[in-house]
Design a protein around this motif. Structure first.
Motif, PDB file in Angstrom:
ATOM      1  N   LYS A  36      40.828  86.499  16.519  1.00 50.69           N
ATOM      2  CA  LYS A  36      41.525  85.495  15.720  1.00 50.69           C
ATOM      3  C   LYS A  36      42.123  86.121  14.474  1.00 50.69           C
ATOM      4  CE  LYS A  36      40.189  81.998  18.242  1.00 50.69           C
ATOM      5  NZ  LYS A  36      41.139  81.285  19.056  1.00 50.69           N
ATOM      6  N   GLU A  37      43.069  85.404  13.899  1.00 53.07           N
ATOM      7  CA  GLU A  37      43.599  85.722  12.585  1.00 53.07           C
ATOM      8  C   GLU A  37      43.483  84.457  11.745  1.00 53.07           C
ATOM      9  OE1 GLU A  37      46.719  89.240  13.741  1.00 53.07           O
ATOM     10  OE2 GLU A  37      47.461  87.188  13.801  1.00 53.07           O
ATOM     11  N   VAL A  38      43.001  84.625  10.529  1.00 53.17           N
ATOM     12  CA  VAL A  38      42.835  83.513   9.608  1.00 53.17           C
ATOM     13  C   VAL A  38      43.850  83.693   8.488  1.00 53.17           C
ATOM     14  CG1 VAL A  38      41.237  82.312   8.064  1.00 53.17           C
ATOM     15  CG2 VAL A  38      40.369  83.430  10.144  1.00 53.17           C
ATOM     16  N   ILE A  82      44.718  76.015  14.677  1.00 53.61           N
ATOM     17  CA  ILE A  82      44.268  74.836  13.963  1.00 53.61           C
ATOM     18  C   ILE A  82      44.453  75.117  12.477  1.00 53.61           C
ATOM     19  CG2 ILE A  82      42.600  74.134  15.720  1.00 53.61           C
ATOM     20  CD1 ILE A  82      40.397  75.190  13.796  1.00 53.61           C
ATOM     21  N   ALA A  83      44.690  74.076  11.711  1.00 54.34           N
ATOM     22  CA  ALA A  83      44.875  74.244  10.271  1.00 54.34           C
ATOM     23  C   ALA A  83      44.222  73.070   9.554  1.00 54.34           C
ATOM     24  CB  ALA A  83      46.358  74.328   9.924  1.00 54.34           C
ATOM     25  N   PHE A  84      43.722  73.351   8.376  1.00 52.39           N
ATOM     26  CA  PHE A  84      43.136  72.308   7.544  1.00 52.39           C
ATOM     27  C   PHE A  84      43.292  72.727   6.097  1.00 52.39           C
ATOM     28  CE2 PHE A  84      39.824  75.233   8.879  1.00 52.39           C
ATOM     29  CZ  PHE A  84      39.159  75.546   7.702  1.00 52.39           C
ATOM     30  N   THR A  85      43.071  71.781   5.195  1.00 55.14           N
ATOM     31  CA  THR A  85      43.192  72.085   3.773  1.00 55.14           C
ATOM     32  C   THR A  85      41.864  71.864   3.072  1.00 55.14           C
ATOM     33  OG1 THR A  85      43.867  69.850   3.135  1.00 55.14           O
ATOM     34  CG2 THR A  85      45.622  71.390   3.742  1.00 55.14           C
ATOM     35  N   LEU A  86      41.704  72.569   1.981  1.00 58.37           N
ATOM     36  CA  LEU A  86      40.548  72.422   1.107  1.00 58.37           C
ATOM     37  C   LEU A  86      41.059  72.240  -0.320  1.00 58.37           C
ATOM     38  CD1 LEU A  86      38.386  75.366   2.484  1.00 58.37           C
ATOM     39  CD2 LEU A  86      38.004  72.928   2.880  1.00 58.37           C
ATOM     40  N   PRO A  87      40.448  71.354  -1.093  1.00 59.69           N
ATOM     41  CA  PRO A  87      40.894  71.189  -2.478  1.00 59.69           C
ATOM     42  C   PRO A  87      40.566  72.430  -3.294  1.00 59.69           C
ATOM     43  CG  PRO A  87      38.923  69.893  -2.071  1.00 59.69           C
ATOM     44  CD  PRO A  87      39.333  70.480  -0.752  1.00 59.69           C
ATOM     45  N   VAL A  88      41.432  72.743  -4.234  1.00 62.95           N
ATOM     46  CA  VAL A  88      41.231  73.872  -5.138  1.00 62.95           C
ATOM     47  C   VAL A  88      41.044  73.295  -6.533  1.00 62.95           C
ATOM     48  CG1 VAL A  88      42.305  75.921  -6.155  1.00 62.95           C
ATOM     49  CG2 VAL A  88      42.580  75.439  -3.711  1.00 62.95           C
ATOM     50  N   GLU A  89      39.894  73.561  -7.110  1.00 63.42           N
ATOM     51  CA  GLU A  89      39.587  72.994  -8.420  1.00 63.42           C
ATOM     52  C   GLU A  89      40.357  73.680  -9.533  1.00 63.42           C
ATOM     53  OE1 GLU A  89      35.743  72.580 -11.309  1.00 63.42           O
ATOM     54  OE2 GLU A  89      35.444  72.347  -9.158  1.00 63.42           O
ATOM     55  N   ARG A  90      40.483  74.997  -9.441  1.00 61.61           N
ATOM     56  CA  ARG A  90      41.151  75.735 -10.515  1.00 61.61           C
ATOM     57  C   ARG A  90      41.793  76.990  -9.951  1.00 61.61           C
ATOM     58  NH1 ARG A  90      37.999  77.140 -15.898  1.00 61.61           N
ATOM     59  NH2 ARG A  90      38.102  74.898 -15.946  1.00 61.61           N
ATOM     60  N   LEU A 115      44.184  74.727  -0.622  1.00 62.08           N
ATOM     61  CA  LEU A 115      44.123  75.937   0.180  1.00 62.08           C
ATOM     62  C   LEU A 115      44.332  75.525   1.629  1.00 62.08           C
ATOM     63  CD1 LEU A 115      43.574  78.985   0.431  1.00 62.08           C
ATOM     64  CD2 LEU A 115      41.172  78.383   0.840  1.00 62.08           C
ATOM     65  N   ILE A 116      45.392  76.038   2.226  1.00 60.51           N
ATOM     66  CA  ILE A 116      45.644  75.800   3.645  1.00 60.51           C
ATOM     67  C   ILE A 116      44.978  76.939   4.408  1.00 60.51           C
ATOM     68  CG2 ILE A 116      47.374  75.655   5.471  1.00 60.51           C
ATOM     69  CD1 ILE A 116      49.320  74.567   3.324  1.00 60.51           C
ATOM     70  N   VAL A 117      44.119  76.587   5.337  1.00 61.04           N
ATOM     71  CA  VAL A 117      43.446  77.559   6.189  1.00 61.04           C
ATOM     72  C   VAL A 117      43.954  77.337   7.605  1.00 61.04           C
ATOM     73  CG1 VAL A 117      41.224  78.384   7.057  1.00 61.04           C
ATOM     74  CG2 VAL A 117      41.388  77.486   4.723  1.00 61.04           C
ATOM     75  N   CYS A 118      44.489  78.379   8.211  1.00 57.90           N
ATOM     76  CA  CYS A 118      44.999  78.283   9.570  1.00 57.90           C
ATOM     77  C   CYS A 118      44.351  79.387  10.403  1.00 57.90           C
ATOM     78  CB  CYS A 118      46.510  78.425   9.572  1.00 57.90           C
ATOM     79  SG  CYS A 118      47.245  78.266  11.215  1.00 57.90           S
ATOM     80  N   ILE A 119      43.828  79.023  11.558  1.00 60.71           N
ATOM     81  CA  ILE A 119      43.176  79.983  12.454  1.00 60.71           C
ATOM     82  C   ILE A 119      43.970  80.005  13.748  1.00 60.71           C
ATOM     83  CG2 ILE A 119      41.035  80.599  13.647  1.00 60.71           C
ATOM     84  CD1 ILE A 119      39.613  78.742  11.543  1.00 60.71           C
ATOM     85  N   VAL A 120      44.468  81.199  14.103  1.00 60.52           N
ATOM     86  CA  VAL A 120      45.283  81.350  15.310  1.00 60.52           C
ATOM     87  C   VAL A 120      44.789  82.535  16.137  1.00 60.52           C
ATOM     88  CG1 VAL A 120      47.378  80.338  14.316  1.00 60.52           C
ATOM     89  CG2 VAL A 120      46.983  82.795  14.089  1.00 60.52           C
ATOM     90  N   ASN A 121      45.232  82.580  17.380  1.00 64.59           N
ATOM     91  CA  ASN A 121      44.944  83.748  18.217  1.00 64.59           C
ATOM     92  C   ASN A 121      45.561  84.985  17.578  1.00 64.59           C
ATOM     93  OD1 ASN A 121      43.559  82.268  20.166  1.00 64.59           O
ATOM     94  ND2 ASN A 121      45.397  81.892  21.373  1.00 64.59           N
ATOM     95  N   ALA A 122      44.938  86.127  17.794  1.00 62.21           N
ATOM     96  CA  ALA A 122      45.428  87.392  17.245  1.00 62.21           C
ATOM     97  C   ALA A 122      46.870  87.622  17.672  1.00 62.21           C
ATOM     98  CB  ALA A 122      44.546  88.545  17.707  1.00 62.21           C
TER      99      ALA A 122
END
Length: 111
Positions: free
Chosen positions: A59-61, A91-99, A9-16
């Motif tokens: 912000k927008e996520v 900024i952006a980061f990833t989280l592992p997705v189990e299923r 899962l790519i999560v990116c948080i930016v200005n509106a």
């Protein structure tokens, strides 16, 4: 789109106002779509001074489910277009997705 540990899962948080830029860059790099959520950021003055940035509260996520094979290209495209050195201040980061699944897994359905 069913899998077991093959997605991130790519999560990116930016200005509106910059989520469409993020999605355009992500699509060019192989993303098939994403979800956009609205939010408000908060930071203390020390954080702004430390990172030498001004925190915009609106912000927008952006949430993008990506295969492990495509996540690096997508992250690179997002950073280039909407990273901390741009007006998007993202900024952006990833989280592992189990299923991932669109149907109830059998072992959960029987519970």
């Amino acid at each position: 789109m069913e899998g077991n540990g093959k997605f991130e899962l790519i999560v990116c948080i930016v200005n509106a106002g910059f989520s469409q830029n993020v999605m355009a860059a992500a699509r060019k790099a192989g993303a098939r779509g994403g979800s956009i959520l609205r939010g408000r950021g908060s930071a203390n003055p020390e954080s702004e001074e430390f990172f030498n940035i001004t925190i915009q509260p609106d912000k927008e996520v952006i949430l993008i489910l990506a295969s492990e094979d495509s996540k690096d290209a997508i992250l690179k495209a997002i950073y280039k277009d909407s990273g901390l050195t741009t007006d998007a201040n993202g900024i952006a980061f990833t989280l592992p997705v189990e299923r991932t699944t669109f149907t109830m897994p059998k072992e959960l359905d029987e519970a």
